[in-house]
Design a protein around this motif. Structure first.
Motif, mmCIF file in Angstrom:
data_model
loop_
_atom_site.group_PDB
_atom_site.id
_atom_site.type_symbol
_atom_site.label_atom_id
_atom_site.label_comp_id
_atom_site.label_asym_id
_atom_site.label_seq_id
_atom_site.Cartn_x
_atom_site.Cartn_y
_atom_site.Cartn_z
ATOM 1 N N GLU A 143 7.278 -40.462 15.577
ATOM 2 C CA GLU A 143 7.312 -41.775 15.118
ATOM 3 C C GLU A 143 8.549 -42.445 15.491
ATOM 4 O O GLU A 143 8.916 -43.625 15.884
ATOM 5 C CB GLU A 143 7.136 -42.254 13.573
ATOM 6 C CG GLU A 143 7.154 -43.443 13.149
ATOM 7 C CD GLU A 143 6.352 -44.422 13.885
ATOM 8 O OE1 GLU A 143 6.633 -45.814 13.622
ATOM 9 O OE2 GLU A 143 5.315 -44.047 14.358
ATOM 10 N N ARG A 197 8.778 -43.030 19.107
ATOM 11 C CA ARG A 197 7.978 -44.410 19.464
ATOM 12 C C ARG A 197 8.754 -45.504 19.229
ATOM 13 O O ARG A 197 8.766 -46.566 19.878
ATOM 14 C CB ARG A 197 6.690 -44.396 18.710
ATOM 15 C CG ARG A 197 5.620 -45.431 18.928
ATOM 16 C CD ARG A 197 4.520 -45.416 17.550
ATOM 17 N NE ARG A 197 5.056 -46.235 16.528
ATOM 18 C CZ ARG A 197 5.214 -47.328 16.366
ATOM 19 N NH1 ARG A 197 5.003 -48.316 17.255
ATOM 20 N NH2 ARG A 197 5.706 -47.733 15.279
ATOM 21 N N SER A 241 2.058 -48.089 21.902
ATOM 22 C CA SER A 241 3.229 -47.026 21.514
ATOM 23 C C SER A 241 2.179 -46.133 20.661
ATOM 24 O O SER A 241 2.497 -45.159 20.387
ATOM 25 C CB SER A 241 4.230 -47.760 21.308
ATOM 26 O OG SER A 241 4.375 -48.541 20.096
ATOM 27 N N ARG A 242 1.537 -47.131 19.693
ATOM 28 C CA ARG A 242 0.757 -46.217 18.614
ATOM 29 C C ARG A 242 -0.336 -45.414 19.103
ATOM 30 O O ARG A 242 -0.471 -44.368 18.799
ATOM 31 C CB ARG A 242 0.419 -47.202 17.617
ATOM 32 C CG ARG A 242 1.542 -47.872 16.518
ATOM 33 C CD ARG A 242 1.131 -48.742 15.482
ATOM 34 N NE ARG A 242 2.030 -48.864 14.588
ATOM 35 C CZ ARG A 242 2.582 -48.512 13.454
ATOM 36 N NH1 ARG A 242 2.107 -47.028 13.416
ATOM 37 N NH2 ARG A 242 3.887 -48.815 13.056
ATOM 38 N N LYS A 272 1.303 -42.301 21.038
ATOM 39 C CA LYS A 272 1.723 -41.342 19.870
ATOM 40 C C LYS A 272 0.401 -40.676 19.368
ATOM 41 O O LYS A 272 0.504 -39.314 19.515
ATOM 42 C CB LYS A 272 2.323 -42.202 18.873
ATOM 43 C CG LYS A 272 3.108 -41.075 17.885
ATOM 44 C CD LYS A 272 3.600 -41.748 16.613
ATOM 45 C CE LYS A 272 3.556 -40.802 15.323
ATOM 46 N NZ LYS A 272 3.206 -41.623 14.205
#
Length: 159
Positions: A85, A88, A122-123, A126
């Motif tokens: 995280e 990210r 980006s989530r 990830k």
């Protein structure tokens, strides 16, 4: 989309602007994440591939799908990278900084749509990065992003 409303790709400045964005972004990434595996081994043309991907998502030419494997291939690039995280969020900040540096439009409508896509993408990256080294993916459709206004498109401010 209506003829008088530009796509996000057009509003951003097209291929040239997105190439400047991704080159500047990956220059920042290489300095910031220089010890991260995969970053130092990045192909020199990777920023242009990412620019083509973003361009297609934003309503531009289908260059990434036609020449680089489409959304499924972009997902595959992230498998096994185990992004955190913290990483990210750092990528989001670096991309926002690069957008400012290269002069992408800074009107609220464009930046809201741009950053919403960056947050979502980006989530997803990830999440995919933590799936493992391989994954049996069905053919994934290319995401498509527009202005994102409930009720339909509109003319961005500043026109």
């Amino acid at each position: 989309m209506s003829q008088d409303i530009p796509t996000l790709f057009e509003w951003a400045g097209g291929t040239g602007a997105l190439n400047r964005l991704t080159q500047t972004f990956y220059d920042k990434v290489s300095r910031d994440f220089h010890r991260r595996p995969g970053v130092q081994n990045m192909a020199p043309d990777y920023p242009a591939h990412v620019a083509a991907f973003i361009g297609e998502v934003f309503g531009g030419p289908k260059t990434y799908s036609e020449n680089h494997g489409g959304h499924r291939q972009m997902v595959m690039h992230h498998l096994g990278k185990h992004l955190s995280e913290e990483q990210r969020r750092r990528w989001i900040n670096l991309l926002a900084d690069a957008a400012d540096e290269v002069g992408l439009p800074d009107d609220p409508e464009f930046r809201s749509a741009f950053m919403a896509y960056v947050e979502w993408g980006s989530r997803l990256a990830k999440m995919n990065s933590n799936l493992g080294e391989t994954c049996d993916l069905e053919t994934e459709p290319m995401p498509a992003r527009g202005w994102g206004v409930p009720g339909g498109p509109y003319k961005p401010s500043g026109e």
